[in-house]
Design a protein around this motif. Structure first.
Motif, short mmCIF file in Angstrom:
data_model
loop_
_atom_site.label_atom_id
_atom_site.label_comp_id
_atom_site.label_asym_id
_atom_site.label_seq_id
_atom_site.Cartn_x
_atom_site.Cartn_y
_atom_site.Cartn_z
N GLU A 162 9.06 15.30 -4.76
CA GLU A 162 8.33 14.96 -3.54
C GLU A 162 8.65 13.53 -3.10
O GLU A 162 9.44 12.82 -3.74
CB GLU A 162 6.84 15.14 -3.77
N SER A 163 8.05 13.13 -1.98
CA SER A 163 8.35 11.84 -1.37
C SER A 163 7.09 11.00 -1.19
O SER A 163 5.97 11.54 -1.12
CB SER A 163 8.99 12.05 0.00
N LEU A 164 7.28 9.70 -1.13
CA LEU A 164 6.23 8.75 -0.81
C LEU A 164 6.84 7.60 -0.02
O LEU A 164 8.03 7.29 -0.22
CB LEU A 164 5.59 8.16 -2.07
N VAL A 175 7.89 -4.57 5.42
CA VAL A 175 8.97 -3.87 4.72
C VAL A 175 8.39 -2.58 4.17
O VAL A 175 7.22 -2.51 3.78
CB VAL A 175 9.58 -4.74 3.60
N PHE A 176 9.23 -1.54 4.20
CA PHE A 176 8.82 -0.22 3.77
C PHE A 176 9.81 0.30 2.74
O PHE A 176 10.99 -0.06 2.76
CB PHE A 176 8.75 0.74 4.95
N GLY A 195 0.50 -4.98 -6.39
CA GLY A 195 1.19 -3.74 -6.72
C GLY A 195 0.42 -2.50 -6.33
O GLY A 195 -0.80 -2.53 -6.15
N THR A 196 1.15 -1.41 -6.22
CA THR A 196 0.57 -0.11 -5.94
C THR A 196 1.17 0.91 -6.91
O THR A 196 2.37 0.92 -7.14
CB THR A 196 0.80 0.30 -4.47
N SER A 236 0.85 -1.19 0.00
CA SER A 236 0.00 0.00 0.00
C SER A 236 0.88 1.24 0.00
O SER A 236 2.09 1.15 0.21
CB SER A 236 -0.91 0.00 1.23
N GLY A 237 0.25 2.38 -0.25
CA GLY A 237 0.97 3.64 -0.10
C GLY A 237 1.29 4.38 -1.37
O GLY A 237 1.89 5.46 -1.32
N GLY A 238 0.89 3.86 -2.52
CA GLY A 238 1.18 4.58 -3.75
C GLY A 238 0.33 5.83 -3.89
O GLY A 238 -0.53 6.12 -3.06
#
Length: 123
Positions: free
Chosen positions: A16-18, A79-80, A116-117, A7-9
């Motif tokens: 910028e950051s993600l 995992v990040f 996927g994201t 997640s997180g897309g």
């Protein structure tokens, strides 16, 4: 067998950051390291980063070195991927994956990646 959910897309502007997140599960999960793949439009899968469960060593694909950071919690099977200074060429579907980090390279296990994201970076 290993099951991963990422997640997180999102959509961001260049610079910028993600941060992407992944949780892994399954009877064999503790046998694998975790990492990230990506698939750019019209291209094949490429390994982006990997994290060793045993000693915390990492692997990064050359184009993301110095911008992306992979971290995780082995006990929680997470995992990040912190992605800074994103560029349009980072636009891709990012997949969490289980595999093995060996000899400073990361080898995804066949089929052990998530849906996927999407990460989209506009210029």
């Amino acid at each position: 067998q290993v099951h991963v959910v990422e997640s997180g897309g999102g959509v961001v502007r260049a610079g910028e950051s993600l941060t992407l997140s992944c949780v892994a599960s399954g009877p064999s999960v503790s046998s694998y390291d975790l990492g990230w793949l990506r698939q750019k439009p019209g291209k094949g899968l490429e390994t982006v980063a990997g994290l060793s469960r045993s000693d915390g060593s990492t692997y990064y694909e050359d184009s993301v070195k110095g911008r992306f950071t992979v971290t995780g919690d082995a006990a929680k099977n997470t995992v990040f991927l912190q992605m800074n200074n994103l560029a349009p060429e980072d636009t891709a579907v990012y997949h969490c994956t289980a595999g093995h980090l060996r000899s400073e390279d990361f080898f995804p296990a066949a089929g052990y990646w998530g849906q996927g994201t999407q990460v989209t970076v506009s210029s």
